[in-house]
Design an enzyme around this catalytic site. Structure first.
Site, PDB file in Angstrom:
ATOM      1  N   ARG A 549       0.840  -1.217   0.000  1.00 26.79           N
ATOM      2  CA  ARG A 549       0.000   0.000   0.000  1.00 26.79           C
ATOM      3  C   ARG A 549       0.865   1.254   0.000  1.00 26.79           C
ATOM      4  NH1 ARG A 549      -4.501   0.594   4.159  1.00 26.79           N
ATOM      5  NH2 ARG A 549      -2.801   0.388   5.684  1.00 26.79           N
ATOM      6  N   SER A 610       8.308  -4.970   6.094  1.00 26.58           N
ATOM      7  CA  SER A 610       8.008  -6.022   7.083  1.00 26.58           C
ATOM      8  C   SER A 610       8.886  -7.246   6.935  1.00 26.58           C
ATOM      9  CB  SER A 610       6.541  -6.398   6.978  1.00 26.58           C
ATOM     10  OG  SER A 610       5.779  -5.217   6.955  1.00 26.58           O
ATOM     11  N   ASP A 664       6.511  -3.669  10.330  1.00 25.14           N
ATOM     12  CA  ASP A 664       5.057  -3.529  10.461  1.00 25.14           C
ATOM     13  C   ASP A 664       4.588  -3.688  11.901  1.00 25.14           C
ATOM     14  OD1 ASP A 664       4.107  -6.795   9.037  1.00 25.14           O
ATOM     15  OD2 ASP A 664       5.704  -6.192  10.428  1.00 25.14           O
TER      16      ASP A 664
HETATM   17  C1  0WK Z   1      -1.595  -4.724   7.751  1.00 24.52           C
HETATM   18  C2  0WK Z   1      -0.411  -3.810   8.012  1.00 24.52           C
HETATM   19  C3  0WK Z   1       0.817  -4.340   7.331  1.00 24.52           C
HETATM   20  C4  0WK Z   1       1.064  -5.747   7.772  1.00 24.52           C
HETATM   21  C5  0WK Z   1      -0.143  -6.562   7.496  1.00 24.52           C
HETATM   22  C6  0WK Z   1       0.047  -7.964   7.998  1.00 24.52           C
HETATM   23  O1  0WK Z   1      -0.689  -2.541   7.534  1.00 24.52           O
HETATM   24  O2  0WK Z   1       1.907  -3.559   7.612  1.00 24.52           O
HETATM   25  O3  0WK Z   1       2.188  -6.263   7.136  1.00 24.52           O
HETATM   26  O4  0WK Z   1      -1.281  -6.027   8.141  1.00 24.52           O
HETATM   27  O5  0WK Z   1      -1.073  -8.696   7.695  1.00 24.52           O
HETATM   28  P1  0WK Z   1      -1.254  -9.529   6.353  1.00 24.52           P
HETATM   29  O6  0WK Z   1      -1.612  -8.561   5.318  1.00 24.52           O
HETATM   30  O7  0WK Z   1       0.045 -10.223   6.126  1.00 24.52           O
HETATM   31  O8  0WK Z   1      -2.338 -10.471   6.674  1.00 24.52           O
HETATM   32  C1  BGC Z   2       8.900 -10.791   9.026  1.00 25.50           C
HETATM   33  C2  BGC Z   2       8.652  -9.693  10.028  1.00 25.50           C
HETATM   34  C3  BGC Z   2       7.251  -9.187   9.899  1.00 25.50           C
HETATM   35  C4  BGC Z   2       6.270 -10.312   9.977  1.00 25.50           C
HETATM   36  C5  BGC Z   2       4.859  -9.883   9.825  1.00 25.50           C
HETATM   37  C6  BGC Z   2       7.837 -11.832   9.136  1.00 25.50           C
HETATM   38  O1  BGC Z   2       7.992 -12.791   8.132  1.00 25.50           O
HETATM   39  O2  BGC Z   2      10.154 -11.376   9.235  1.00 25.50           O
HETATM   40  O3  BGC Z   2       9.552  -8.680   9.846  1.00 25.50           O
HETATM   41  O4  BGC Z   2       7.005  -8.309  10.936  1.00 25.50           O
HETATM   42  O5  BGC Z   2       6.542 -11.261   8.976  1.00 25.50           O
HETATM   43  O6  BGC Z   2       4.595  -9.308   8.626  1.00 25.50           O
END
Ligand code: 0WK
Ligand code: BGC
Ligand code: BGC
Length: 924
Positions: A549, A610, A664
């Site tokens: 994003r 992240s 993140d």
């Molecule tokens: C939303 C956050 C972002 C993070 C994500 C983790 O803005 O920084 O990496 O959540 O959740 P996912 O999209 O991997 O389920």
């Molecule tokens: C990364 C982290 C991150 C997490 C959640 C992991 O795979 O090593 O830096 O915070 O994922 O997104």
């Protein structure tokens, strides 16, 4: 006494029961007989009314309404699926009550779909009347004795034989092998059985008899046996209809419609004890005085009124009562009766069937009547046959009305008007009576013309069906055991979780001290959560989750406003050249600036990246390794801010001021901290998983200063990469790790996060399929494909009702055909995998908050954890399980979990804002 009913015995006719003078002329006689038999005529309107009333009672009973008590009982049988023909093995079947006053023992060999059909071996033992009316213990001993006798004659090795118990009386079943007798029917009246578990009574009797090792696996009603015995080639039959001495039916109903079951577990066989149906309004008008007389002389006056009009135990008696009446009124047999004719039960079903058999002819009728001590005239034959036909036709039509009620029920519950269905029929009335089935079919067509009903006679009275149920139960029991063995490693107890908590705290301490640890405990240079004085417009990037994003974050006194765009990072790009990835990131920023009219503005930018980075400053982060399916080249070991700046440079005419790079978890903590200053922990459970928290600076080796705090990015995804989690890791986890692009790394993440849970479930499903527990052991290509079982499926499957419809949709979407048992197992596997993940995550959070509490030497700590991530947010139970585990393992910490609304992009902007504020504040 009206002229059309049974009269008392003996006050009419001569010594041999013959009348003294002048029987009516034959034509009058025939009309008078016709008038008498008219009573047995049931109109279509009356049949429709019976159908409607019965359907009403069925639905009332299904909904568990007991006031007024429903006229029929709807009893779940715990048989959840129709057979799929793969059942194999040798089974002993004991039938009690299915064949009236006898016990039948069968040896049934099921050969699955491949093998040829093996005829069951069976033996019938007549039950002495005193046993049918005596102490229950005696009856069950008799049955166990029959078992012993039967098995003695067979070359049975002493292996434990599975036994299916067919017990054909109204019972409350509370499990596949537990059934409480409600009341006796069909001439049985044993004491001390009603209200008892008949399986236990049989087990006790087998024990007392020392019968060879028999394992009573299932108790089944004869109608269920009939339905389950239906030849899979012709079926499956979803209705079982039995008209033997008694009558009853069963059918497959959706469990969610059965109040006592109250859950969507797919379908279940419900048996309808319709023998007791007696709605005065519907049935009253068709009950004849003969029915009342039969009822009065029966063992259970007032009970089983519907059965007494249909069941084979009663048809003969009804015919007899009519013959006696007609004879005593001089309309038959010259007004003569006989002791046999006057004695109850002397006319049996077989007699009626024979006398109605068109091929049998007059001779047979005469023979039957003569056996009853009568001297019939030829003219009597036709009248007697008409009496038989009147009684059995009514029975068939009433039975059809009842069957039509079931069709109505299924049309309703399946929302299928033109229902197509197969009915398994069984019982001597069907087997012996020449026209009963034909009459029944005809009437069903009349009452439910829109339904396509096929009738499939059961081949051996349901014995095979009982064996099939026993086989299914045995298979389910084996499946349950294999499933338990498979899932037990996923069921973590408190001790194991507490051990993870301790191991994590030890790894945290080592990491902070800079010693070898699977937890890198990376300083983030974020020393404080925002204090609300931040102001300005900031750009933020959010890379590393499901979506990439770009955000514009306006921080004002009135609050924070965010506009953002979501962009995708194709897998090829995430795993391609690093330069290409960062060029793509800049392309997205430029696209965003154009869309938001920000071209030419060089706003301070916060970069949520992240992945594990060793930060050397707020705007400098060396990528340590990729995770979560990223592996872009030439990035590891590089300062990703520099990589971004180079990409910006490559894309001339773009001005961007990269101020901060944050993880993140940090972005999430800051974003939640803006609203809740107690938020000192950031948690991500999404594609990946990780946590950060505010640590005492004095505990952070390698960072100057020993007062104040610094946010530490734990990178807990790598926890256990040193093998500490080995004991918890299953061979499924090892397969997932082995197939990942970073084998041996991120072991904790691979037990918890969204990128992997679906894979773990998939490996377990494949394992269970290989064991034959799932999908009838049919291995399917689809499930072999990597990433085919998405983690979002777990959330969809585990969200309460209608769970099973969701499971079906998902697995059928993967080209799998499944039974409701399969659906239940798949759900259980999902629950076990997500539960373990949530508990491990909870153990991790407990370690972190306990660390903070100990850091501050507090008795009790109140702290907020800012959370983000699709898995945590969307899974129906995950967050609750994490919170429960933290409460259990860190009772001295009052932890609030605050889900981040705006993602960590806002957090990155706030970190940037703090950095900008601090940069403007002159150091004193
Ligand atoms: C939303 C956050 C972002 C993070 C994500 C983790 O803005 O920084 O990496 O959540 O959740 P996912 O999209 O991997 O389920
Ligand atoms: C990364 C982290 C991150 C997490 C959640 C992991 O795979 O090593 O830096 O915070 O994922 O997104
Ligand atoms: C019993 C049923 C049984 C039926 C057919 C009835 O009297 O109540 O449980 O299925 O007879 O045997």
């Amino acid at each position: 006494m009206d002229s059309n009913g049974p009269a008392g015995l003996g006050h009419r006719g001569g010594a041999s029961g013959c009348p003294l003078e002048g029987s009516p002329q034959s034509s009058d006689r025939s009309n008078l007989v016709q008038t008498c038999l008219q009573q047995f005529t049931v109109t279509v309107a009356q049949l429709q009314q019976i159908r409607t009333s019965l359907l009403g009672s069925m639905e009332q009973a299904l909904m568990g309404q007991n006031d007024p008590a429903p006229a029929v009982r709807m009893l779940p049988t715990y048989v959840g699926s129709t057979p799929h023909g793969t059942e194999q093995g040798d089974f002993v079947v004991l039938e009690l009550g299915a064949t009236g006053a006898s016990v039948r023992v069968l040896w049934v060999t099921l050969t699955g779909t491949e093998g040829h059909r093996v005829e069951p071996r069976s033996q019938e033992f007549v039950i002495p009347p005193e046993v049918m009316l005596g102490p229950g213990k005696q009856l069950f001993d008799f049955a166990a004795c029959c078992l012993t006798k039967f098995l003695e004659a067979l070359p049975v090795s002493n292996q434990c034989l599975p036994l299916g118990f067919s017990f054909s009386f109204p019972c409350h079943q509370t499990g596949l092998d537990r059934s409480i007798l409600i009341s006796w029917t069909k001439g049985f009246r044993c004491s001390d059985v009603e209200g008892q578990d008949v399986v236990q009574l049989l087990r006790d009797a087998i024990e007392r008899q020392g019968a060879p090792s028999l394992n009573v696996v299932a108790v089944v009603n004869d109608t269920v046996g009939t339905m389950m015995g239906c030849d899979p080639e012709l079926g499956p039959c979803e209705i079982g209809l039995l008209v033997d001495l008694g009558t009853k039916a069963c059918y497959m109903e959706e469990t969610k419609h059965v109040a006592v079951l109250g859950e969507d577990l797919g379908s279940v066989c419900v048996s309808i004890e319709w023998g007791s149906f007696c709605d005065d309004e519907a049935l009253g008008p068709v009950l004849t005085s003969f029915d009342h007389a039969l009822d009065q002389e029966s063992l259970d006056p007032g009970a089983q009124r519907f059965e007494k009009m249909i069941g084979g135990l009663h048809l003969g008696e009804l015919v007899r009562l009519v013959l006696v009446d007609l004879a005593q009124r001089g309309l038959l047999f010259g007004g003569c009766t006989s002791p046999a004719l006057l004695s109850q039960g002397s006319v049996a079903l077989e007699h009626v069937a024979e006398m109605e058999d068109p091929s049998a002819g007059t001779a047979r009728v005469l023979a039957v009547l003569q056996n009853l001590g009568l001297s019939p005239e030829a003219s009597d034959v036709e009248l007697v046959q008409r009496v038989c036909a009147a009684v059995t036709t009514r029975a068939a039509r009433l039975c059809a009305a009842a069957l039509a009620a079931i069709l109505g029920r299924l049309q309703h519950s399946r929302e299928e008007h033109a229902l197509q269905i197969a009915v398994a029929t069984g019982g001597r009335v069907f087997e012996r009576h020449p026209s009963f089935l034909g009459l029944l079919k005809e009437t069903v067509m009349l009452l439910a013309p829109e339904c396509g009903v096929s009738f499939i006679p059961s081949v051996d009275g349901g014995g095979r069906g009982v064996a099939v149920v026993t086989a299914v139960v045995t298979r389910l029991a084996t499946n349950r055991r294999l499933l338990e063995e498979t899932l037990v490693p996923f069921r973590l107890d408190r001790e194991q979780l507490a051990a993870v908590q301790v191991q994590m705290q030890e790894a945290m301490a080592k990491g902070l001290r800079g010693e070898a640890s699977s937890l890198r405990m990376l300083p983030t240079y974020v020393r404080a959560v925002p204090d609300g004085s931040e102001r300005g417009d900031f750009l933020a990037l959010d890379l590393g989750g499901t979506n990439f994003r770009v955000l514009l974050v306006r921080v004002a006194a009135t609050g924070v406003q965010i506009t953002s765009e979501v962009y995708t990072i194709p897998e090829l790009m995430a795993q391609g050249p690093g330069q290409q990835l960062f060029d793509h990131i800049v392309d997205c920023i430029v696209d965003f600036q154009q869309k938001k009219g920000l071209v030419g503005q060089s706003l301070p930018l916060g970069f949520t990246f992240s992945f594990p980075c060793r930060q050397l400053g707020l705007d400098q982060g060396i990528l340590l390794n990729w995770t979560k399916g990223f592996s872009a080249s030439d990035c590891v070991g590089q300062d990703v801010v520099a990589l971004l700046r180079e990409a910006i440079r490559r894309r001339q005419a773009v001005e961007l001021n990269v101020v901060a790079i944050v993880n993140d978890t940090v972005g999430t903590m800051m974003s939640c901290g803006y609203k809740d200053p107690r938020c000192e922990v950031g948690l991500i459970v999404g594609t990946g998983t990780n946590a950060c928290y505010m640590e005492e600076l004095q505990n952070v080796a390698g960072v100057d200063g020993d007062s104040g705090h610094m946010c530490i990015n734990m990178e807990w995804g790598a926890f256990g990469d040193d093998g500490t989690l080995g004991v918890l890791s299953t061979h499924f986890d090892a397969s997932v790790d082995g197939a990942s692009i970073n084998p041996g790394r991120q072991r904790f993440e691979k037990l918890i996060s969204g990128m992997y849970l679906g894979e773990i479930v998939c490996h377990i499903l494949l394992h269970l399929t290989r064991l034959g527990v799932l999908f009838q052991g049919q291995q399917t290509q689809q499930l072999q494909a990597r990433g085919i079982f998405k983690t979002k499926f777990l959330s969809q499957i585990e969200s309460d009702s209608p769970a099973l419809r969701k499971v079906r949709d998902i697995l059928q979407g993967l080209g799998l055909s499944l039974t409701s048992d399969d659906a239940l197992i798949v759900r259980e596997v999902c629950q076990a995998v997500s539960r373990r993940a949530a508990q491990l995550c909870g153990a991790g959070v407990a370690a972190v908050v306990e660390k903070i509490r100990e850091n501050r030497g507090l008795e009790e700590l109140t702290v907020t954890v800012g959370v983000d991530g699709t898995l945590y947010k969307l899974h129906p139970h995950f967050s609750r399980l994490v919170e429960a585990t933290v409460r259990d393992l860190a009772p001295r910490c009052k932890v609030t979990f605050r889900q981040s609304e705006d993602g960590s992009g806002k957090g990155a902007a706030l970190v940037t804002a703090v950095a900008c504020r601090l940069a403007q504040t002159p150091r004193i």
